[in-house]
Structures are given as C-alpha cells and as structure tokens.
Design a protein around this motif. Structure first.
Motif, short mmCIF file in Angstrom:
data_model
loop_
_atom_site.label_atom_id
_atom_site.label_comp_id
_atom_site.label_asym_id
_atom_site.label_seq_id
_atom_site.Cartn_x
_atom_site.Cartn_y
_atom_site.Cartn_z
N TRP A 22 7.56 -15.29 7.24
CA TRP A 22 8.27 -14.45 8.20
C TRP A 22 8.15 -12.98 7.84
O TRP A 22 7.89 -12.13 8.71
CB TRP A 22 9.73 -14.87 8.25
CG TRP A 22 10.54 -14.07 9.22
CD1 TRP A 22 11.36 -13.03 8.94
CD2 TRP A 22 10.58 -14.22 10.64
NE1 TRP A 22 11.93 -12.52 10.07
CE2 TRP A 22 11.46 -13.24 11.15
CE3 TRP A 22 9.97 -15.10 11.53
CZ2 TRP A 22 11.74 -13.11 12.50
CZ3 TRP A 22 10.24 -14.97 12.88
CH2 TRP A 22 11.12 -13.99 13.35
N MET A 23 8.30 -12.65 6.57
CA MET A 23 8.18 -11.26 6.16
C MET A 23 6.74 -10.78 6.30
O MET A 23 6.49 -9.62 6.67
CB MET A 23 8.65 -11.09 4.71
CG MET A 23 8.77 -9.63 4.28
SD MET A 23 9.57 -9.42 2.69
CE MET A 23 8.28 -9.98 1.60
N THR A 24 5.79 -11.65 6.03
CA THR A 24 4.39 -11.28 6.22
C THR A 24 4.08 -10.96 7.68
O THR A 24 3.36 -10.01 7.99
CB THR A 24 3.47 -12.41 5.73
OG1 THR A 24 3.79 -12.72 4.37
CG2 THR A 24 2.01 -11.99 5.81
N MET A 25 4.66 -11.73 8.58
CA MET A 25 4.46 -11.45 10.01
C MET A 25 5.04 -10.09 10.39
O MET A 25 4.43 -9.34 11.16
CB MET A 25 5.11 -12.56 10.84
CG MET A 25 4.41 -13.90 10.73
SD MET A 25 5.39 -15.26 11.40
CE MET A 25 5.67 -14.68 13.07
N LYS A 26 6.22 -9.76 9.86
CA LYS A 26 6.80 -8.46 10.16
C LYS A 26 5.95 -7.33 9.59
O LYS A 26 5.77 -6.28 10.22
CB LYS A 26 8.22 -8.39 9.58
CG LYS A 26 9.21 -9.33 10.24
CD LYS A 26 9.42 -8.97 11.70
CE LYS A 26 10.44 -9.86 12.37
NZ LYS A 26 10.64 -9.51 13.79
N LEU A 27 5.42 -7.53 8.41
CA LEU A 27 4.56 -6.49 7.81
C LEU A 27 3.28 -6.32 8.62
O LEU A 27 2.77 -5.20 8.78
CB LEU A 27 4.24 -6.86 6.37
CG LEU A 27 5.42 -6.77 5.39
CD1 LEU A 27 5.05 -7.39 4.06
CD2 LEU A 27 5.86 -5.32 5.19
N LEU A 28 2.74 -7.42 9.14
CA LEU A 28 1.54 -7.31 9.97
C LEU A 28 1.85 -6.57 11.28
O LEU A 28 1.01 -5.82 11.78
CB LEU A 28 0.99 -8.71 10.27
CG LEU A 28 0.37 -9.44 9.07
CD1 LEU A 28 -0.05 -10.85 9.48
CD2 LEU A 28 -0.84 -8.68 8.52
N LYS A 29 3.04 -6.79 11.83
CA LYS A 29 3.43 -6.02 13.03
C LYS A 29 3.49 -4.52 12.70
O LYS A 29 3.10 -3.68 13.51
CB LYS A 29 4.80 -6.50 13.52
CG LYS A 29 4.78 -7.84 14.24
CD LYS A 29 6.18 -8.18 14.72
CE LYS A 29 6.19 -9.50 15.47
NZ LYS A 29 5.51 -9.40 16.78
N ILE A 30 4.00 -4.21 11.51
CA ILE A 30 4.06 -2.81 11.10
C ILE A 30 2.67 -2.21 11.02
O ILE A 30 2.41 -1.10 11.53
CB ILE A 30 4.81 -2.69 9.77
CG1 ILE A 30 6.29 -3.03 9.95
CG2 ILE A 30 4.67 -1.28 9.20
CD1 ILE A 30 7.08 -3.07 8.67
N PHE A 31 1.75 -2.90 10.40
CA PHE A 31 0.38 -2.37 10.29
C PHE A 31 -0.32 -2.35 11.65
O PHE A 31 -1.17 -1.48 11.89
CB PHE A 31 -0.42 -3.22 9.30
CG PHE A 31 -0.13 -2.89 7.86
CD1 PHE A 31 -0.53 -1.67 7.32
CD2 PHE A 31 0.56 -3.77 7.06
CE1 PHE A 31 -0.26 -1.36 6.00
CE2 PHE A 31 0.84 -3.47 5.74
CZ PHE A 31 0.43 -2.26 5.20
N GLY A 32 0.04 -3.26 12.54
CA GLY A 32 -0.51 -3.19 13.89
C GLY A 32 -0.09 -1.95 14.63
O GLY A 32 -0.82 -1.45 15.50
N ALA A 33 1.09 -1.40 14.30
CA ALA A 33 1.54 -0.16 14.92
C ALA A 33 1.00 1.07 14.21
O ALA A 33 0.86 2.14 14.83
CB ALA A 33 3.07 -0.12 14.94
N LEU A 35 3.83 1.57 0.50
CA LEU A 35 4.92 0.65 0.18
C LEU A 35 4.76 -0.64 0.97
O LEU A 35 4.92 -1.74 0.43
CB LEU A 35 6.25 1.31 0.49
CG LEU A 35 7.51 0.46 0.30
CD1 LEU A 35 7.61 -0.03 -1.14
CD2 LEU A 35 8.76 1.24 0.70
N PHE A 36 4.44 -0.54 2.24
CA PHE A 36 4.23 -1.73 3.05
C PHE A 36 3.03 -2.53 2.55
O PHE A 36 3.03 -3.77 2.59
CB PHE A 36 4.02 -1.34 4.51
CG PHE A 36 5.23 -0.72 5.16
CD1 PHE A 36 6.50 -1.21 4.90
CD2 PHE A 36 5.11 0.35 6.03
CE1 PHE A 36 7.62 -0.66 5.49
CE2 PHE A 36 6.22 0.91 6.63
CZ PHE A 36 7.48 0.41 6.36
#
Length: 880
Positions: free
Chosen positions: A228-239, A216-217
C-alpha cells in the motif's frame, strides 16, 4: 444496551419492516412518530436506542436533521456505549449547515485528550467526517498534539485527520508540516503509511511544491515492504516525473524490479500508471509495462479488464502508436455485457483509429447498433460522429460513403444526435462542392420514407435531420433528379406532425424546386436545341404540361400548411401560392418570370471561415479615427455654438490647433461615451446651482452643517477646481461670461482640459471595474472558489514567518461542582501544539499554581452567565 420494557429495539424495527413489506411506508411513519417521542425522554438509554433506529432510517434516505440537538445530547453522555451511538449519528448526519455545530467543538476537544483510547478514536473519526472551517481552526492543535501520543493507532488516525483539517483550514499546513514529516521515521509501519498517504494527496494537488522531497521519497521506495505504501509512493513519483525528467532514470530500475517481482495486481497496475504519467520516453520500461498491460486486457476478470483499458486510455493520449496492437482486443470488447468496459474500449478505439482503417472500424462499430439498447446506441453513434469529424474530417477520404453513414445514423431509433448529424450533412454539402449531388441523393431516401416522418412526428432529434434534408434539397435543387417525386414527398400529410420550423423549411424547399424546374424547362430552349439527340428527345416533352402538372400538384396539397399555428409557415405558403398564380400557361410570358425568380433564389450559399474577416483588406477611404460627434462637442462642452471654429479659409496654428488635432484623433466610440458623460455632468452642475439658490432663499430651514456642506459641494466642481459663486448665482451672467471666454480662445482650452480629465477618470474607473480572468479556467482570480482550490498551493518546506503558527490549545471544563458555587474547573493545557509534549502532559498540571488560579478566575467570569445550566449538568454528572 438495555432498553425500556415497551420500547422496540433496532432489531425489532428491522424485523417489523421486513414483515410489513406491503405497508412499509405506513410502518416507517409510525416508527418515526415513536422515535420522536422517545427522543424527548429523560432516560438516556431510551434516547440512545431511539437515535440508533433513527440513524438506521437515515441510511435508507430519511431525514434526521431535525434531531441534531438530541444527537449532541447523546454525544455528551459519559457512558461509552451511548457516546459511540451519538458520534456515529453525528458523523452520518452533520454538515456545515447544521445549527448545533458550535456545541460539538468542546465535546470533541474533551474526547481528543481523553485517557481512554476508544474515546480518542471515535472523536477523530467523527471529526474527519464533519470537519468545518471553525472545527478545523479550533481543533487542529489538539489533533496535531496527538501525533506525539504513545499509542500507534492514535498517531495513525491523527495523521489522516490532519489532512481533512488542511482542506478546510489551509493555514495550518505549514506549521504542521515539519512535525508530520518527522513521523516518516516512526517505528510503527502503519503510522509511516498514513503519513505517506497524506503526503501523496498533497503532492497530487500541487506537485511543484514538493520536488525537494524527491530524495526522501526515493529512499522510502527502496526500503518499503508494504504494498500500500509503495503504491502511494508510485503515485507521488507519477506526479513529480513530468516536472523533473531526471527522476525517470532514477526510478526506472526500482520500477522494473517491482514489476518483475510483485504478484499483486494492484501494485502492478500502479507501476503501469506511473510509467504512463511521465516515463514514456524510456522505451524499455514502456515495453515492459505494455507487456503486463496485455495480461490485464485479456484477463477474464472484468475488473482487471476494465483497469487495463483505463491504462490504455492514458497511453493513447501520450503514445498512441505504441498501443495499436490492442485495437482488435478493444473491438472485441464492444459486445461485452459490462457497460464500463464497453465505454472504455470505445474511447481507446477513437484514439487509435487512422485514415487507413477508418471504414473498417466504423463498419464494425455500426454492426453493434441493431442489437444494442438505446443508451449504448447513442454512445456508438456519438463515437462515430466524433471520429469522422475530428480535425475537420481529416480522416474521411470518401465523403460519399460518409454521407450514407450519416443517413444510416439518422435512422437509428431513439437517437439523440440529430442536431450533430444535420450539421455534418449540411457542412459537407456546403464545403465539398463535388459531393452536393451525392448529398441530395443521400437525403432523398429520408424525404421519401414515410416511416422517417412518422418517427420524427413522435418526437426525437430526427426532426432536425429532416430540416437539414429539406434545406439541402431546396438549396441545391439543380441536383434533384426526380422533381415530381421530391415535391410529393415534401407534401405528404405526415409533415403536419413535425415542428413548425421544419414545416417552414419544407415549404421553402417546394418553392425552390418548383422555380428551378420551371426555369430549366421554360428558359433553356437554345441549349436544348443544340444538344443533338438529347435536344430532340427534350423537344418531344410538353414542357408547359410538366410545369402545369407540378403546379396543380402543389396547389392541391399545399393548403394543408394553412392549419399550422406558426405564422411563418402560413406566410411562406402564401408566398408559394402567389408564385404559382403568376403562371399563365404561355411559355413566352412565363419564361422571363421564372428566370427572374430563379435569379433571386439561386444565389449560392458559400462556406465562410471564422478567420475570413481579418483577411479582408481595409479600404483606404475608411475613416475610423475622426470623431463622429465633433460638432456636438463644440456646442455642449464649450457651451457655445460652432461659429467660433476656424473657418475654411482661416489658418489654424498654435496650441489650440494642436489640441484640436489631438481631440479629433480620439477614438469615436470613446468620444461618444465622453459626450454622454459631459451631458450628465452639466445636468448635475445645474441641479447644484438650483439647490444653492433654494438654500439662499430659505436658509432658515436648513441646518448649519448641512448648509456648509451643500455650499462646498455646489462651489467645488467635479474636477476639483473651485467654482465662482457669483457666476453660478446668476445663470445669465455665467452663460455670457462663458460665451465671452469662448470668443477669446479660452473656451477650447477649458473644454479640452475638462475632456482630458474626464477621460482619465473614465480609464481609472474602467481599471477598477474590470475583472481579471485566469487563463486556465476563466475563473476570477480573487473568487472564493479559486482561493479555496489554491489555498494549499504553498511551499511547506520554507521557514515559518513571524506570527505564523497554530492556534492555542484552550482549556476545557474537566469536572463540575468542585469549584465555588458549582462553577466548572479547568485543567491547564499547553499554550501551543508545537510545544505539546507527551499525551500525559496534555491532561496534567503543567502550569504554575498562580497561573492556574488566574485562569480559573477568568473562566469563572466567562461562564457566570450560564451558571444554572452548568449546575444542572453537574448534578447529572454526579448522578451518573
């Protein structure tokens, strides 16, 4: 907002503060007195303006907790302009310890389901700032219901406020998670971005619970047009990528495309951070990220430069070899004016330094010390000390050079690393035998320099370095080349300004140096005569005169230590004088004396590893199993003497011998503990017997139930077995019976069974008292801090269990005076947030008429005790 005729507005107060800069404190004190009077006014306009001024003063650091109730009053007003001021003051000053927090729940609940979007907004904003466990539990259903609002700003705010409620009330995460995720398909991009922000914070806390949502991400990442949303999604994939390496290949191409196309520095930095988090195995994308990172490091903007070095710190921890190219850039930034960039550059340098370039890096770091301020000098010194000590000096190949570096660091004014410098100098002198002479010569420059002693006397950590210097000089006195100069430096008057422990070490060093020199001069004649030309030169020296000169020098100046307030310093001075008094001037008689003294103080102190004890072989004759209190057990556990034991010539066999052998194999420490417990047990039994005798004699003064209980407690033993009343009533008979049982062989059985039961109870008790520790941080597993931190560590995708859901949305009073006797009436509300419909249903008549009447009656009974207060509130509402 209108104000009274003589009331000062917020603008007037600010102007007055600016015009009274010299007497600002007095002006503010007068203003606070006026505010306290205005808050007591019955005019809501006056009270609101006063609260406005108080809120501004609170921003300047003045306390306003005393006005919490007045804040609630302004929050409850129906006028929107006043309500906004009250909510702003509450969001700024309320916390979990605020007394009137319970009064806020219904106010916020009423505004959350209001038809006015502004009231909903200020209610959500205030809740996000003051949310507590009680507020989150009572209002989570209302906030969740706003996700279905027709207003996009309301849905966006409610999604963000849900996360604040999750932190305080984690049990609401699983029931709300499904509805939260459904809004990822919302038509409004702002709502989707808010939900992604909430999910990002949840994933960062516990990423393993959200691995199933990676597809989904990924779809959101491909379709996202909002940076901004792309940055949050990249943080999610970084985790997530460290937990699932296969995600690296999946998001590599989208990540490359973003780095090639985007012009936003913030998004580019987030891409670099994601690569460093879990994609370091992909060389192509790492090289691309480092290429963009170079632009950050070399940029003239200090903000971008700082971000570049922060990213470099992460790369240094994971792949230091790939960022060696940035070493010179980091060294050049040590002279920049921005302290944050300097600190980050130092951390990068400490991670990149190697054994080959250690000297060059340290020299370039030390070049910045003279021109730096005190804080920066300490930071530079700390980096040098940590780099060189890393992995037990693995990077240091020239210890003589490093000793000189440590001496130079000790001279840094205002240094706070004296303890570490002293430890490293002493550590190197002990561990590296070839460097002991170099260590003595290096610290000699500190001993003979009066400015160093003066600097230490003024305070600072260099006194600890001087203590280590004196210890090295005395411990390795054989390496001292100029004994007279060394003793003179140890006797200089400025030493009295040093701490007492340093003075004691100086006196000890004087004694060791003098004894060693005297021993070398007076006791090594044979070696000197066999030395050829060197021996002839030594013979020309009047050895007795040299020793006498040193003795006279010490005697003339050592008396200054008598003024020290420390008894240890005075005692060591007395010992030194006693040693000096042993000298007779005759080499034949003084030689053996100093030889014996030298043999005492010349024992070398060798370094010892922390693992040395486990390497020592265990002696064969060492016995650690046999109880050390065996005879004590025989006398106190059995109640008999040791004559019933098996003699030397008697053979021991049977179950008694086996039990005795098993008893002797018990741990000695545990046996000692058990013996103490047995003594305590016998004392308790004796006290119970005395109490029983007293009850038998004076039974009329005891209650019947008390007497039975006492008899039961006195008869029953601790081990659960029933005692004998006739034995406990007569102590002589009981002891005789016990002795007879011991002679018949039953004493050992009884003692052993009691001891076994006592040990089992002790083990159970130990198991209960023992606190389990977590491996990660040493925190107790059942501690409140640990539970609060891991409360959100749940699987939100699992089906809800029975009984797991949100609290019901309770109704609240909507208007006053309409009911009988002025009792407030209530509108119906949905039973649960999961069943909440559109926003219009939240405030409409959704329940049947009969249910409404029954609920109305229950509410009337509940509020009957507060009838007069509600009448006043209704009258005020009607007046408005």
């Amino acid at each position: 907002m209108g104000i009274s005729l003589f009331q000062k507005s917020l603008r007037d107060m600010i102007s007055g503060m600016r015009s009274n800069r010299n007497n600002e404190e007095k002006y503010i004190q007068k203003t606070m007195e006026d505010i306290k009077k205005e808050l007591k006014s019955t005019d809501m306009k006056v009270k609101t303006v006063a609260l406005q001024k108080l809120t501004y003063l609170n921003m300047l650091g003045f306390d306003m907790s005393w006005a919490a109730f007045h804040v609630v009053e302004v929050m409850s007003t129906p006028k929107l302009l006043h309500k906004v001021v009250g909510y702003q003051a509450a969001a700024q000053s309320f916390n979990e310890s605020t007394d009137v927090m319970l009064l806020v729940t219904n106010l916020i609940k009423k505004d959350l389901i209001s038809t006015n979007p502004t009231e909903r907004s200020i209610g959500l904003d205030c809740l996000s700032n003051i949310v507590t466990l009680d507020l989150a539990r009572d209002l989570i259903a209302d906030v969740y219901g706003l996700l279905s609002s027709s207003s996009a700003p309301c849905r966006k705010r409610s999604a963000l406020v849900l996360y604040c409620c999750f932190l305080k009330y984690p049990d609401a995460l699983r029931p709300c998670f499904k509805g939260l995720v459904e809004h990822l398909d919302d038509n409004e991009q702002s709502v989707v971005c808010s939900v992604v922000s909430v999910l990002c914070e949840l994933v960062i806390r516990h990423p393993h619970n959200y691995l199933e949502m990676a597809p989904l991400f990924y779809r959101l990442l491909l379709s996202s047009t909002n940076n901004w949303m792309t940055m949050k999604l990249l943080k999610i994939f970084g985790a997530l990528t460290p937990l699932e390496p296969r995600l690296t290949k999946k998001i590599a191409e989208p990540l490359k495309g973003i780095m090639q196309q985007t012009m936003a520095k913030s998004l580019l930095f987030e891409c670099i951070t994601t690569v460093c988090s879990g994609m370091t195995a992909n060389e192509d994308i790492v090289e691309m990220a480092l290429g963009h990172l170079k632009d950050f490091v070399l940029d003239s903007d200090p903000n971008l430069k700082y971000l570049g070095f922060k990213a470099l710190e992460q790369f240094v921890r994971h792949i230091p070899q790939s960022v060696l190219r940035f070493g010179n850039a980091a060294l050049m930034c040590l002279s920049t004016a921005d302290p944050t960039i300097r600190s980050s550059a130092l951390r990068v340098i400490s991670g990149l330094v190697s054994k080959k370039d250690l000297k060059e890096v340290v020299v370039r770091i030390l070049d910045h010390v003279p021109a730096a301020d005190t804080a920066y000098r300490n930071e530079l010194s700390d980096v040098v000390l940590k780099i060189c000590r890393r992995e037990k000096y693995a990077l240091v190949s020239d210890f003589s050079w490093y000793l000189n570096v440590l001496v130079e660091l000790a001279r840094v004014p205002g240094s706070t690393h004296g303890k570490e410098i002293a430890f490293q100098i002493t550590d190197i002198a002990c561990r590296v035998e070839a460097m002991r002479e170099d260590a003595v010569q290096a610290v000699r420059t500190l001993l003979i320099d009066p400015s160093v002693v003066e600097m230490a006397g003024e305070g600072g950590s260099i006194a600890e370095v001087l203590e280590a210097t004196a210890w090295i000089t005395g411990e390795y006195a054989s390496c001292v080349e100029h004994p007279k100069e060394t003793i003179e430096s140890l006797l200089q008057p400025g030493i009295l300004k040093l701490p007492c422990r340093v003075q004691a070490m100086y006196v000890q060093a004087i004694l060791k140096v003098f004894v060693h020199v005297s021993n070398d001069l007076l006791c090594d004649d044979d070696d000197d005569n066999d030395g050829g030309e060197e021996g002839e030169e030594d013979m020309e020296i009047d050895k007795n005169a040299v020793v006498g000169e040193l003795s006279d020098l010490i005697t003339a100046h050592v008396g200054q230590y008598a003024c020290s307030p420390d008894p240890e310093v005075v005692e060591r001075m007395s010992q030194l004088k006693a040693v000096l008094s042993l000298r007779t001037g005759d080499q034949a008689s003084d030689g053996p004396t100093y030889r014996r003294l030298h043999s005492i103080i010349s024992q070398e102190l060798l370094p010892m590893s922390g693992k040395a004890q486990r390497k020592v072989p265990r002696p064969e004759d060492l016995e650690v199993v046999t109880p050390i209190m065996e005879e004590f057990y025989d006398e106190d556990v059995d109640g008999t003497a040791a004559e019933h034991e098996v003699g030397d010539g008697e053979a021991a066999d049977g179950p008694e011998a086996e039990r005795a052998a098993q008893f002797r194999s018990a741990d000695a420490a545990q046996a000692l503990t058990e013996a103490t417990d047995e003594q305590r047990r016998h004392a308790q039994e004796h006290a119970k017997n005395q109490l029983k005798e007293h009850r038998q004699r004076h039974g009329i003064f005891y209650l019947a139930g008390e007497d039975k209980e006492a008899e039961g407690g006195a008869v029953d033993g601790d081990d659960g077995s029933a005692g004998l009343p006739e034995q406990s009533a007569n102590s002589e008979t009981g002891s005789a019976d016990g002795a007879l049982a011991g002679q018949q062989g039953g004493g050992m059985d009884s003692a052993y069974s009691k001891m076994r039961k006592k040990k089992s109870r002790h083990r159970k008790k130990s198991a209960v008292v023992e606190v389990r520790r977590d491996e990660d941080d040493g925190m107790a597993a059942d501690s409140p801090v640990k539970q609060a931190r891991n409360a959100l560590d749940v699987n939100p995708l699992a089906p809800l269990e029975s009984g797991e859901g949100l609290p019901e949305v309770e109704a609240y009073p909507t208007h006053y005076g309409a009911g009988e006797g002025g009792i407030p009436t209530y509108d119906a509300a949905p039973t649960t947030a999961m069943a909440a419909g559109p926003e219009a249903d939240l405030i409409g008549d959704a329940a049947p008429r009969e249910a409404k009447r029954g609920k109305e009656k229950r509410r009337r009974r509940k509020h009957k005790s507060r009838k007069h207060q509600q009448e006043d509130a209704g009258a005020e509402a009607a007046a408005e």
